[in-house]
Design a protein around this motif. Structure first.
Motif, PDB file in Angstrom:
ATOM      1  N   SER A   2     -25.588 -14.919  35.885  1.00  0.00           N
ATOM      2  CA  SER A   2     -26.270 -14.966  34.600  1.00  0.00           C
ATOM      3  C   SER A   2     -27.669 -15.564  34.736  1.00  0.00           C
ATOM      4  CB  SER A   2     -25.449 -15.766  33.594  1.00  0.00           C
ATOM      5  OG  SER A   2     -25.252 -17.078  34.087  1.00  0.00           O
ATOM      6  N   GLY A   3     -27.912 -16.383  35.775  1.00  0.00           N
ATOM      7  CA  GLY A   3     -29.218 -17.022  35.951  1.00  0.00           C
ATOM      8  C   GLY A   3     -30.183 -16.164  36.761  1.00  0.00           C
ATOM      9  N   LYS A   4     -29.777 -15.040  37.274  1.00  0.00           N
ATOM     10  CA  LYS A   4     -30.636 -14.210  38.123  1.00  0.00           C
ATOM     11  C   LYS A   4     -31.479 -13.272  37.273  1.00  0.00           C
ATOM     12  CE  LYS A   4     -27.505 -14.054  42.042  1.00  0.00           C
ATOM     13  NZ  LYS A   4     -26.855 -13.178  42.985  1.00  0.00           N
ATOM     14  N   ASN A   5     -32.592 -12.839  37.882  1.00  0.00           N
ATOM     15  CA  ASN A   5     -33.409 -11.885  37.174  1.00  0.00           C
ATOM     16  C   ASN A   5     -32.920 -10.462  37.428  1.00  0.00           C
ATOM     17  OD1 ASN A   5     -34.338 -11.153  39.688  1.00  0.00           O
ATOM     18  ND2 ASN A   5     -36.252 -12.281  39.523  1.00  0.00           N
ATOM     19  N   PHE A   6     -33.539  -9.511  36.799  1.00  0.00           N
ATOM     20  CA  PHE A   6     -33.096  -8.130  36.848  1.00  0.00           C
ATOM     21  C   PHE A   6     -33.196  -7.547  38.247  1.00  0.00           C
ATOM     22  CE2 PHE A   6     -34.066  -3.575  36.412  1.00  0.00           C
ATOM     23  CZ  PHE A   6     -32.890  -3.165  35.817  1.00  0.00           C
ATOM     24  N   LEU A   7     -34.270  -7.856  38.980  1.00  0.00           N
ATOM     25  CA  LEU A   7     -34.480  -7.319  40.321  1.00  0.00           C
ATOM     26  C   LEU A   7     -33.391  -7.798  41.278  1.00  0.00           C
ATOM     27  CD1 LEU A   7     -36.298  -5.612  42.143  1.00  0.00           C
ATOM     28  CD2 LEU A   7     -37.610  -7.671  42.627  1.00  0.00           C
ATOM     29  N   ASP A   8     -32.993  -9.056  41.213  1.00  0.00           N
ATOM     30  CA  ASP A   8     -31.918  -9.581  42.064  1.00  0.00           C
ATOM     31  C   ASP A   8     -30.595  -8.897  41.768  1.00  0.00           C
ATOM     32  OD1 ASP A   8     -33.668 -11.314  43.332  1.00  0.00           O
ATOM     33  OD2 ASP A   8     -33.195 -13.001  41.974  1.00  0.00           O
ATOM     34  N   LYS A   9     -30.366  -8.597  40.510  1.00  0.00           N
ATOM     35  CA  LYS A   9     -29.128  -7.926  40.127  1.00  0.00           C
ATOM     36  C   LYS A   9     -29.088  -6.508  40.687  1.00  0.00           C
ATOM     37  CE  LYS A   9     -28.348 -10.409  35.815  1.00  0.00           C
ATOM     38  NZ  LYS A   9     -28.232 -10.276  34.369  1.00  0.00           N
TER      39      LYS A   9
END
Length: 144
Positions: A2-9
């Motif tokens: 939940s703490g990651k940004n979109f690119l990491d996901k």
């Protein structure tokens, strides 16, 4: 995640990026307390008490006396009923009424002689050989 940004996901979804494990949140739990089970309030019976089972003898002359006999059996006392002094029709009525009462009370009926019956509630065990199992000489018909 939940703490990651979109690119990491997206990189993780494509299998390029590594998943970073998040530590689960530690919930505050109350310690387990053992409580005694509450038993439903029931009837307590002392099994070591000595109870005297009573037996009542009746020689009814009228059908109206059958209620008194039934009341004794309802009060968990055995009743010996001698129907020899009654006329045949009323004796049959008394026997039919008592047989129905004993059935409703889960009791037992035994013939112990000519016109003599024992009516016992379910707390009294009546055992032995029926009076019909003996012939006039006193020998058992069952053993033949």
């Amino acid at each position: 995640m939940s703490g990651k940004n979109f690119l990491d996901k997206m990189m993780y979804f494509l299998g390029i990026g590594d998943e970073e494990l998040e530590e689960p949140e530690k919930d505050e739990y109350e310690p387990y307390v053992v409580r005694a089970e509450q038993k439903p309030a029931g009837r307590v019976i002392n099994i070591h008490q000595t109870s005297k089972n009573k037996m009542v003898i009746f020689k009814p002359q009228f059908f109206e006396e059958v209620r008194e006999i039934t009341d004794e059996v309802k009060n968990r006392r055995a009743a010996i009923v001698n129907l020899e002094r009654m006329d045949k029709e009323n004796a049959k009525r008394v026997l039919d009424f008592m047989a129905g009462s004993i059935y409703a009370l889960n009791g037992t009926v035994k013939k112990i002689g000519a016109g003599i019956f024992i009516f016992a509630p379910d707390n009294i065990d009546v055992s032995g050989v029926d009076a019909d199992d003996y012939d006039a000489n006193g020998t058992s018909l069952v053993s033949r």
